[in-house]
Each structure stands twice: as C-alpha cells, then as structure tokens.
Design a protein around this motif. Structure first.
Motif, PDB file in Angstrom:
ATOM      1  N   PHE A  78      29.462  37.539  38.864  1.00  0.00           N
ATOM      2  CA  PHE A  78      29.001  36.158  38.786  1.00  0.00           C
ATOM      3  C   PHE A  78      27.481  36.071  38.767  1.00  0.00           C
ATOM      4  O   PHE A  78      26.790  36.984  39.219  1.00  0.00           O
ATOM      5  N   THR A  79      27.005  34.968  38.233  1.00  0.00           N
ATOM      6  CA  THR A  79      25.611  34.554  38.354  1.00  0.00           C
ATOM      7  C   THR A  79      25.624  33.065  38.650  1.00  0.00           C
ATOM      8  O   THR A  79      26.475  32.333  38.145  1.00  0.00           O
ATOM      9  N   THR A  80      24.685  32.624  39.478  1.00  0.00           N
ATOM     10  CA  THR A  80      24.603  31.211  39.830  1.00  0.00           C
ATOM     11  C   THR A  80      23.208  30.694  39.524  1.00  0.00           C
ATOM     12  O   THR A  80      22.215  31.286  39.960  1.00  0.00           O
ATOM     13  N   VAL A  81      23.158  29.608  38.753  1.00  0.00           N
ATOM     14  CA  VAL A  81      21.900  28.950  38.412  1.00  0.00           C
ATOM     15  C   VAL A  81      22.105  27.453  38.543  1.00  0.00           C
ATOM     16  O   VAL A  81      23.021  26.892  37.926  1.00  0.00           O
ATOM     17  N   ASP A  82      21.280  26.805  39.346  1.00  0.00           N
ATOM     18  CA  ASP A  82      21.313  25.342  39.510  1.00  0.00           C
ATOM     19  C   ASP A  82      22.706  24.810  39.845  1.00  0.00           C
ATOM     20  O   ASP A  82      23.152  23.812  39.292  1.00  0.00           O
ATOM     21  N   GLY A  83      23.428  25.491  40.726  1.00  0.00           N
ATOM     22  CA  GLY A  83      24.732  25.015  41.176  1.00  0.00           C
ATOM     23  C   GLY A  83      25.893  25.351  40.258  1.00  0.00           C
ATOM     24  O   GLY A  83      27.040  25.035  40.565  1.00  0.00           O
ATOM     25  N   LEU A  84      25.628  26.002  39.115  1.00  0.00           N
ATOM     26  CA  LEU A  84      26.691  26.412  38.195  1.00  0.00           C
ATOM     27  C   LEU A  84      26.856  27.925  38.287  1.00  0.00           C
ATOM     28  O   LEU A  84      25.907  28.681  38.054  1.00  0.00           O
ATOM     29  N   THR A  85      28.065  28.347  38.661  1.00  0.00           N
ATOM     30  CA  THR A  85      28.368  29.770  38.753  1.00  0.00           C
ATOM     31  C   THR A  85      29.145  30.181  37.515  1.00  0.00           C
ATOM     32  O   THR A  85      30.168  29.585  37.185  1.00  0.00           O
ATOM     33  N   THR A  86      28.640  31.199  36.830  1.00  0.00           N
ATOM     34  CA  THR A  86      29.313  31.757  35.663  1.00  0.00           C
ATOM     35  C   THR A  86      30.021  33.031  36.111  1.00  0.00           C
ATOM     36  O   THR A  86      29.414  33.904  36.732  1.00  0.00           O
ATOM     37  N   LEU A  87      31.317  33.111  35.810  1.00  0.00           N
ATOM     38  CA  LEU A  87      32.151  34.236  36.227  1.00  0.00           C
ATOM     39  C   LEU A  87      32.532  35.084  35.024  1.00  0.00           C
ATOM     40  O   LEU A  87      32.723  34.556  33.916  1.00  0.00           O
ATOM     41  N   SER A  88      32.683  36.395  35.241  1.00  0.00           N
ATOM     42  CA  SER A  88      33.156  37.265  34.162  1.00  0.00           C
ATOM     43  C   SER A  88      33.922  38.454  34.734  1.00  0.00           C
ATOM     44  O   SER A  88      33.608  38.953  35.829  1.00  0.00           O
ATOM     45  N   TYR A  89      34.926  38.877  33.974  1.00  0.00           N
ATOM     46  CA  TYR A  89      35.768  40.008  34.375  1.00  0.00           C
ATOM     47  C   TYR A  89      36.274  40.665  33.100  1.00  0.00           C
ATOM     48  O   TYR A  89      36.730  39.984  32.167  1.00  0.00           O
ATOM     49  N   ASN A  90      36.183  41.986  33.038  1.00  0.00           N
ATOM     50  CA  ASN A  90      36.703  42.724  31.892  1.00  0.00           C
ATOM     51  C   ASN A  90      37.159  44.089  32.411  1.00  0.00           C
ATOM     52  O   ASN A  90      36.389  45.039  32.455  1.00  0.00           O
ATOM     53  N   ASP A  91      38.430  44.144  32.820  1.00  0.00           N
ATOM     54  CA  ASP A  91      38.941  45.354  33.452  1.00  0.00           C
ATOM     55  C   ASP A  91      40.471  45.303  33.449  1.00  0.00           C
ATOM     56  O   ASP A  91      41.064  44.307  33.043  1.00  0.00           O
ATOM     57  N   ASP A  92      41.076  46.357  33.943  1.00  0.00           N
ATOM     58  CA  ASP A  92      42.528  46.386  34.110  1.00  0.00           C
ATOM     59  C   ASP A  92      42.871  45.818  35.481  1.00  0.00           C
ATOM     60  O   ASP A  92      42.100  45.946  36.436  1.00  0.00           O
TER      61      ASP A  92
END
Length: 144
Positions: A78-92
C-alpha cells in the motif's frame, strides 16, 4: 504528561488499524458474462501491509454454482497520500474453507491473484483477477 499524550496517540492510532468490513456491490466476470451480487470484504491493517478477505466466494452460472471458498490476501502492499490508500497484490494465494455449511470445491488450491484497490475511511473499491485454472475470473467490488 508527555507520556500520557503519547499513550493516547498510540491508542488512537491502534484503533485506526483495526479490521473493518466493507459491504458493497460485487460484479464477477466469467468469460464475459457478468454476475452481480452483494458482498462483504474485510480489510485489516497488519505489520506486513494489509490483509484482504472475501469470505465464502461462489460463482453462480445459471443453475450451476461454483463454490470457491474464502480468498484471503496477506501482505497487500500500500501507499497512502492525502487520506487515499492505494492497495496492490500480485502473488499466489491458497484458497481457504468458508465459514458456513457449504462444501467448497477449491479449498487448499493455490491460485495466482492480481489485485488493485483504493481505500478511504468510508469507502473501498477493488479489482481482483483470479486464475482458477479452469477459468479466469474478474471481480469488481465497490462500496460507492
């Protein structure tokens, strides 16, 4: 007095890291055929990022139903900027059993999953691509 305020700050920040359920609309795409339903996704902040859990996932195709199981993604980046968290996952991930009485077919199978999402205090939206081997499934979820 400083210690007291530090303890209060720690207590408040730990409350914000508690698990939260997001109820919303799920659109499942199987070979270009959309299936819509309501769903609940749990998100928990952990030391390793986030854990995202979609319990009792199933796919209804006409009169047939594919009982997949619980999809749990651990270590979501994740990254959080100005109250918005962006999530990412690429795995088994390994499919877990559901928590109801149904007999889930894919429990114990490890499948590749790719996920991106946006999270705020009150809203969550995600796109999840799941390769179930027999088919590729796209899942869009939003609380908005």
């Amino acid at each position: 007095m400083k210690k007291f305020f530090t303890l209060i700050a720690l207590a408040v920040s730990s409350l914000s890291m508690m698990a939260k359920d997001y109820t919303g609309h799920l659109i499942i795409d199987v070979n270009g055929m959309p299936i819509e339903k309501d769903a609940n996704i749990n998100i928990d902040k952990t030391d390793d990022g986030y854990t995202l859990t979609l319990k009792n996932f199933d796919i209804s195709l006409g009169s047939s139903q594919i009982l997949v199981g619980t999809i749990q993604l651990d270590g979501v980046k994740f990254t959080t900027v100005d109250g918005l968290t962006t999530l990412s996952y690429n795995d088994d991930t390994t499919i877990k059993d559901g928590d109801d009485e149904r007999n889930y077919m894919m429990v114990g199978q490890t499948v590749p999953i790719e996920m991106t999402g946006r999270l705020t205090d009150n809203a969550f939206a995600t796109t999840i691509d799941i390769n179930l081997g027999i088919m590729k499934v796209g899942v869009d979820f939003t609380t908005e």
